[in-house]
Design a protein around this motif. Structure first.
Motif, short mmCIF file in Angstrom:
data_model
loop_
_atom_site.label_atom_id
_atom_site.label_comp_id
_atom_site.label_asym_id
_atom_site.label_seq_id
_atom_site.Cartn_x
_atom_site.Cartn_y
_atom_site.Cartn_z
N MET A 1 0.81 -1.30 -0.01
CA MET A 1 0.04 -0.01 -0.19
C MET A 1 0.82 1.27 -0.10
SD MET A 1 -2.98 1.12 2.71
CE MET A 1 -3.59 -0.32 2.49
N THR A 2 0.57 2.26 -0.99
CA THR A 2 1.51 3.46 -0.86
C THR A 2 1.07 4.38 0.26
OG1 THR A 2 -0.31 4.44 -2.50
CG2 THR A 2 1.74 3.10 -3.65
N ALA A 3 2.09 5.50 0.33
CA ALA A 3 1.56 6.18 1.41
C ALA A 3 0.44 7.19 1.06
CB ALA A 3 2.98 7.22 1.63
N ASP A 4 0.20 7.57 0.06
CA ASP A 4 -1.03 8.30 -0.22
C ASP A 4 -2.30 7.50 0.13
OD1 ASP A 4 -0.91 6.68 -2.37
OD2 ASP A 4 -1.50 8.25 -3.87
N ALA A 5 -2.10 6.10 0.48
CA ALA A 5 -3.51 5.15 0.58
C ALA A 5 -3.43 5.09 2.10
CB ALA A 5 -3.01 4.03 -0.12
N LEU A 6 -2.81 5.76 2.96
CA LEU A 6 -3.09 6.00 4.29
C LEU A 6 -3.49 7.16 4.87
CD1 LEU A 6 0.66 4.23 5.19
CD2 LEU A 6 -2.10 2.98 5.36
N THR A 305 -14.03 2.45 1.56
CA THR A 305 -12.37 2.34 1.74
C THR A 305 -11.89 1.40 0.71
OG1 THR A 305 -12.65 3.11 3.90
CG2 THR A 305 -10.45 2.11 3.27
N VAL A 306 -12.67 0.11 0.76
CA VAL A 306 -11.97 -0.89 -0.24
C VAL A 306 -12.45 -0.30 -1.66
CG1 VAL A 306 -12.88 -3.09 -1.05
CG2 VAL A 306 -12.99 -3.07 1.49
N ARG A 307 -13.24 0.48 -1.98
CA ARG A 307 -13.51 0.66 -3.62
C ARG A 307 -12.18 1.75 -3.82
NH1 ARG A 307 -19.05 1.03 -2.40
NH2 ARG A 307 -19.08 3.24 -2.63
N ALA A 308 -11.94 2.77 -2.71
CA ALA A 308 -10.91 3.57 -2.89
C ALA A 308 -9.48 3.09 -2.96
CB ALA A 308 -10.97 4.47 -1.84
#
Length: 314
Positions: A1-6, A305-308
């Motif tokens: 998971m990338t940083a922008d996904a947190l 969140t799953v979709r995003a």
């Protein structure tokens, strides 16, 4: 998971440092499927949830198959979950026969399912409210005699499709009755998703006044009107540290047709992590698990969140 996904972490000092997520997707979620999910898929689902860091995963229900055919494989499923380590695997039991079936397989955490209203008790349990409580009393007593942890679900705490608004003191009466029987924990269910934050705070305050401590209370919100996270935050502000959620937003309530589904575990984890609250959950692994389960069910996850996060990974 990338940083922008947190989420950016901005702690709130008025909130708990850690929250225990009571994952209900494998039981409450799958029991509402139109067709039965194969037992090996259920077992793999629970294993993946455990690998994502969830430590309380409600596994199945020992209800008669006539009433919940989707969970008719409880005896076959539960033994397949052995070896998951220090994972709590609660199971729902409706009566003494269900308890005996669960204990025979080594279950150490059980749950009983009560109603705060007469109408829902009759629709869901086929008994009146007081009659259903009387049925649970020997179940709870036998479970406690066996050294088993008992959770008491209380449905329709905030509204009922037949009766409308539910008086707070009526909810408190059912909660205290279950606690007096010996329940270790209560889960307050917003079964049709009509609660709002002020309503949540008032009920929690009343339960405290009636002698139910906050540490024995969990919350179980549905997102029918988009209020599940707001209501969860209100509960956290009161000091609640146990929150029910369902991976991928699976489930609803077969006896409450307007209920659109449980609070998605991923949506909850995103908010909690953004608030600096520890959960022990790896959001990336949890999201991957819900994507996998959605593929097994043949439809996309309703979790935002799953979709995003799934879109970011494409």
């Amino acid at each position: 998971m990338t940083a922008d996904a947190l989420p950016m972490v901005v702690p709130d000092s008025g909130l708990p440092a850690r929250v225990r997520i009571h994952e209900v997707g494998a039981r409450d979620g799958l029991q509402n499927e139109q067709r039965a999910v194969p037992t090996p898929v259920k077992a793999e689902f629970v294993r993946r949830l455990a690998e994502a860091g969830l430590t309380t995963i409600e596994a199945t229900s020992f209800v008669h198959p006539k009433w919940v055919p989707q969970l008719a494989d409880a005896e076959q499923l539960f033994p397949q979950l052995a070896g998951l380590g220090n994972i709590d695997l609660p199971v729902l039991v409706p009566n003494q026969r269900g308890l005996e079936r669960a204990l025979a397989l080594g279950a150490r955490r059980i749950a009983v399912f009560a109603s705060a209203t007469e109408s829902f008790a009759k629709a869901n349990l086929n008994r009146g409210l007081d009659e259903s409580l009387a049925v649970f009393e020997p179940v709870v007593r036998q479970a406690k005699d066996a050294g088993v942890h008992v959770r008491g679900y209380v449905s329709m705490c905030f509204g009922d499709p037949w009766e409308g608004a539910v008086p707070l003191r009526q909810v408190a009466r059912v909660c205290t009755a279950l606690r007096d029987m010996g329940c270790d924990e209560l889960s307050l269910g917003d079964t049709i998703g009509v609660a709002t934050p002020g309503h949540v705070r008032e009920l929690l305050a009343l339960l405290n006044e009636e002698g139910v401590p906050t540490h024995e209370i969990g919350v179980h919100f549905h997102d029918t009107y988009g209020q599940a996270l707001a209501n969860t935050l209100a509960a956290l502000q009161h000091g609640v540290t146990t929150v029910d959620a369902s991976a991928g937003g699976l489930g609803g309530c077969p006896y409450a047709k307007s209920a659109t589904g449980n609070l998605a575990t991923e949506d909850l984890v995103w908010m909690l992590h953004g608030l600096g609250i520890e959960t022990g959950v790896d959001l990336g692994r949890l999201t991957a698990t819900s994507v996998w389960m959605a593929e097994q069910l043949g439809r996309p996850s309703p979790s935002r969140t799953v979709r995003a996060l799934s879109h970011k990974d494409q």
